[in-house]
Every structure is written in structure tokens, then in C-alpha cells.
Design an enzyme around this catalytic site. Structure first.
Site, PDB file in Angstrom:
ATOM      1  N   LYS A 112      -8.643  22.781 -36.794  1.00  0.00           N
ATOM      2  CA  LYS A 112      -9.515  21.620 -36.514  1.00  0.00           C
ATOM      3  C   LYS A 112      -9.788  21.433 -35.027  1.00  0.00           C
ATOM      4  CE  LYS A 112      -8.310  19.350 -40.826  1.00  0.00           C
ATOM      5  NZ  LYS A 112      -7.081  20.073 -41.192  1.00  0.00           N
TER       6      LYS A 112
HETATM    7  O1  LIG Z   1     -10.209  16.901 -45.434  1.00  0.00           O
HETATM    8  C1  LIG Z   1      -9.219  17.612 -45.262  1.00  0.00           C
HETATM    9  C2  LIG Z   1      -9.156  18.616 -44.321  1.00  0.00           C
HETATM   10  C3  LIG Z   1      -8.048  19.399 -44.254  1.00  0.00           C
HETATM   11  N1  LIG Z   1      -6.975  19.194 -45.059  1.00  0.00           N
HETATM   12  C4  LIG Z   1      -5.826  20.102 -44.935  1.00  0.00           C
HETATM   13  O2  LIG Z   1      -5.635  20.799 -46.159  1.00  0.00           O
HETATM   14  C5  LIG Z   1      -4.249  20.859 -46.472  1.00  0.00           C
HETATM   15  C6  LIG Z   1      -3.963  20.067 -47.729  1.00  0.00           C
HETATM   16  O3  LIG Z   1      -2.624  20.134 -48.089  1.00  0.00           O
HETATM   17  P1  LIG Z   1      -2.076  19.649 -49.537  1.00  0.00           P
HETATM   18  O4  LIG Z   1      -0.606  19.837 -49.421  1.00  0.00           O
HETATM   19  O5  LIG Z   1      -2.703  20.544 -50.578  1.00  0.00           O
HETATM   20  O6  LIG Z   1      -2.470  18.234 -49.707  1.00  0.00           O
HETATM   21  C7  LIG Z   1      -3.517  20.360 -45.239  1.00  0.00           C
HETATM   22  O7  LIG Z   1      -3.300  21.456 -44.387  1.00  0.00           O
HETATM   23  C8  LIG Z   1      -4.513  19.421 -44.605  1.00  0.00           C
HETATM   24  O8  LIG Z   1      -4.352  19.297 -43.219  1.00  0.00           O
HETATM   25  C9  LIG Z   1      -7.029  18.196 -45.980  1.00  0.00           C
HETATM   26  O9  LIG Z   1      -6.079  17.963 -46.748  1.00  0.00           O
HETATM   27  N2  LIG Z   1      -8.156  17.432 -46.068  1.00  0.00           N
END
Ligand SMILES: O=c1ccn([C@@H]2O[C@H](COP(=O)(O)O)[C@@H](O)[C@H]2O)c(=O)[nH]1
Length: 315
Positions: A112
């Protein structure tokens, strides 16, 4: 995006495993098993916990990667988890990306990034490397659009130069995302829709053989209706869809983010896959480190297959 689309076609699986290790997600005996080895390499006792976790993260990631390679097309290592450990963590981030690439996976760096043009150009070197040296071994990076076009252009140029991709935040999955993204602009469009239009424009010169550009969008699984509307609004933009599993998103929620051919999106799950061992009912703290890692691999593989089958069922 062509390489990602081909990898998805090969595995028949539009999902990506997030490599977001934390102290709670790595079995304690795995971390403990590195104490002696790491003690010899650190300069002070204070460095030990971070250094030990870093080594444990790598072993954990390697187990997950070995378990899901061939089942999923891609992994998404979240850099925050590694930077939190300092230089040892950053080294393990690079090692993880390299290992995933060696196992044939597309590596999407969730970093990001976003800054003024000159600094964005430096961040974009995560894609290009330095001279002949590519220290990061990634195929794509996530980017924050808050700074506008000059914060994005260096990434678009770097991606075009290296046959790589970027994914720009458009409609994020988190609960507070609406505070900014749902605001109305003077012409009646929402902020996130306007960002979506910008993303479609930023990618316009880089459309590949499957009709999608190098400039993808991040659209949360937790916003099914907006995701479906964005799919129509952004016909040349491939979606990275986080928020499946641990954040509550389901296969039915993400269906509308795919195009009529069942392409156009890849869905991420991190904790739902890498933390599956904790919900398996098979873990015991009396297990050895190698037994615990075996369970991590088995349960991650089963969770990845389950996610794949759930997505296939709605596409
Ligand atoms: O809108 C967003 C952007 C990035 N993320 C990222 O994806 C993963 C989600 O992790 P989970 O454990 O599946 O919830 C994490 O790295 C976030 O920083 C997001 O969730 N939403």
C-alpha cells in the site's frame, strides 16, 4: 495482468493466499524451536524475540507455500507483518517472495505505497529492482491513490517496463472505509466511484490480451453491491478482492465482482487459510515443532481447496 490471468486459468482457481503471519498465528513451539540457533546470531538479548519470530515466520511461510503451490496461483505477503520485526522481518519478507516465486507462484506484495512523485518513483523500484538486481521478487504491488496521478504514474511506468502489475485501493473492506470512500462529490458520484474511474484511466494504455490492464483495483468482499457496480463501471480493471473469510465475505458476495466469463477478479484470504490450524481441533501445545508445522500445512491446504471449491461453485 496476463500472467496472473493465465496462472488463474492453469489452477482453475481465482484465489490468493495472504501470508500475514503474526505471533498468534505461528504455533508457539515453532517459534521456541529457533531460540538456540537465533541466540548465536544476534548481538544483544533484546534483539532475540524479533529475530526468533522472523526465522519462525519464514519456516511457517515455507510450509504454507509448499502446501498451496499448485492449488492457488498466487500469494500476497502483507509487508506490515514483517516490517514490524525490523530488518530481520524485512529480510524474511524478501526471502518469502523469492521462495514463493521459486514454487511458481505469482507474488503480490501488499505494501500500500503512496507518496509524491519523486518518492513514489523510489517505492516503484520494488517492481524494477536496482540495475540487474531484483531484490524483492514480486509480480505486483498494492498502491494507495490518495496522492493522485503523480503518485501512481511511477508504478504504472515500472509495471509496464517489467511486465508486472499494480492494484490501487478503490473500495476497501474495512468497517471505516465509508467515512471517505462513500462521500458524495458535487456531480453525484461517490469518492470510490471517482477513484475507480481514475484507475480505469490510469490503466488505459496497458490493456493486455485478455482485456484487462496492468492497473488493478482493490475492492472489498464486504461490499458486494458496490463491487458488482464497479465491475460494470471498470470493464478493463482486474480486481483484487480481500475480505473473504475472516472479515465475513463469502463466495456469493464476490460473485458480482467477476465478469461474465468468470474472470476479472482474484479473491484473497489470509487468516482463513494460514490460521486454519487453530480451528481444526487437532492442535495441542504438546506437539513438537515439526508436528505443529505439519498440521499448519495440512489445514492450510484443506482451507485453500475449500475456498477454491466455494468460488468455483458460484462462477
Ligand atoms: O481493503 C482491503 C485492502 C487490503 N486488505 C488486506 O488483505 C488482507 C486480509 O486479511 P484477512 O486475514 O483475510 O482478513 C490483509 O493483509 C489486509 O491488510 C484488506 O483486508 N482489505
Amino acid at each position: 495482468m496476463d500472467r496472473l490471468i493465465e496462472a488463474i486459468a492453469e489452477t482453475q482457481n481465482p484465489s490468493v493466499v495472504g501470508l500475514d503471519p503474526t505471533e498468534a498465528l505461528v504455533p508457539a513451539q515453532v517459534v521456541a524451536s529457533f531460540a538456540d540457533e537465533v541466540r548465536e546470531s544476534v548481538e544483544s538479548e533484546e534483539e532475540l524475540p524479533a529475530a526468533q519470530l522472523a526465522v519462525a515466520y519464514f519456516e511457517f511461510n515455507r510450509t504454507i507455500i509448499d502446501a498451496v503451490a499448485g492449488i492457488v496461483p498466487a500469494v500476497k505477503p502483507q509487508i506490515a507483518m514483517y516490517e514490524a520485526l525490523g530488518p530481520a522481518g524485512v529480510d524474511v519478507y524478501a526471502m518469502t517472495c523469492e521462495y514463493a516465486r521459486e514454487r511458481g507462484l505469482y507474488v503480490l506484495a501488499d505494501a500500500k505505497r503512496g507518496d509524491i512523485g519523486s518518492t513514489a518513483a523510489a517505492y516503484a523500484r520494488m517492481l524494477t529492482g536496482v540495475g540487474e538486481h531484483d531484490p524483492w521478487n514480486i509480480d505486483a504491488i498494492t498502491v494507495n491513490p490518495y496522492l493522485g496521478t503523480d503518485g501512481i504514474t511511477p508504478f504504472v511506468d515500472a509495471a509496464a517496463q517489467t511486465d508486472k502489475d499494480l492494484f490501487v485501493l478503490v473500495r476497501t473492506s474495512n468497517p471505516s472505509s465509508s467515512e471517505l470512500q462513500m462521500l458524495d462529490l458535487a456531480d453525484g458520484t461517490k469518492v470510490y466511484e471517482h477513484v475507480g474511474d481514475l484507475v480505469e484511466g490510469w490503466g488505459a494504455e496497458t490493456i493486455g490480451k485478455y482485456g484487462y490492464s496492468r492497473v488493478g483495483a482493490v475492492v472489498g468482499a464486504t461490499h458486494p453491491e458496490e463491487g458488482k457496480a464497479l465491475r460494470k463501471r471498470m470493464p478493463h480493471t482486474f480486481f483484487l478482492v480481500p475480505g473473504y473469510g475472516a472479515q465475513g465475505g463469502t463466495a456469493a458476495d464476490v460473485r458480482g465482482m467477476f465478469d461474465a466469463d468468470g474472470s476479472g477478479a482474484i479473491v484473497n484470504s489470509s487468516r482463513g487459510i494460514i490460521g486454519a490450524w487453530r480451528k481444526s481441533g487437532k492442535y495441542s501445545d504438546t506437539m513438537s515443532a515439526s508436528e505443529a508445522l505439519e498440521l499448519v500445512g495440512e489445514t492450510a491446504q484443506a482451507a485453500a481447496i475449500d475456498m477454491r471449491d466455494n468460488l468455483r461453485a458460484v462462477l
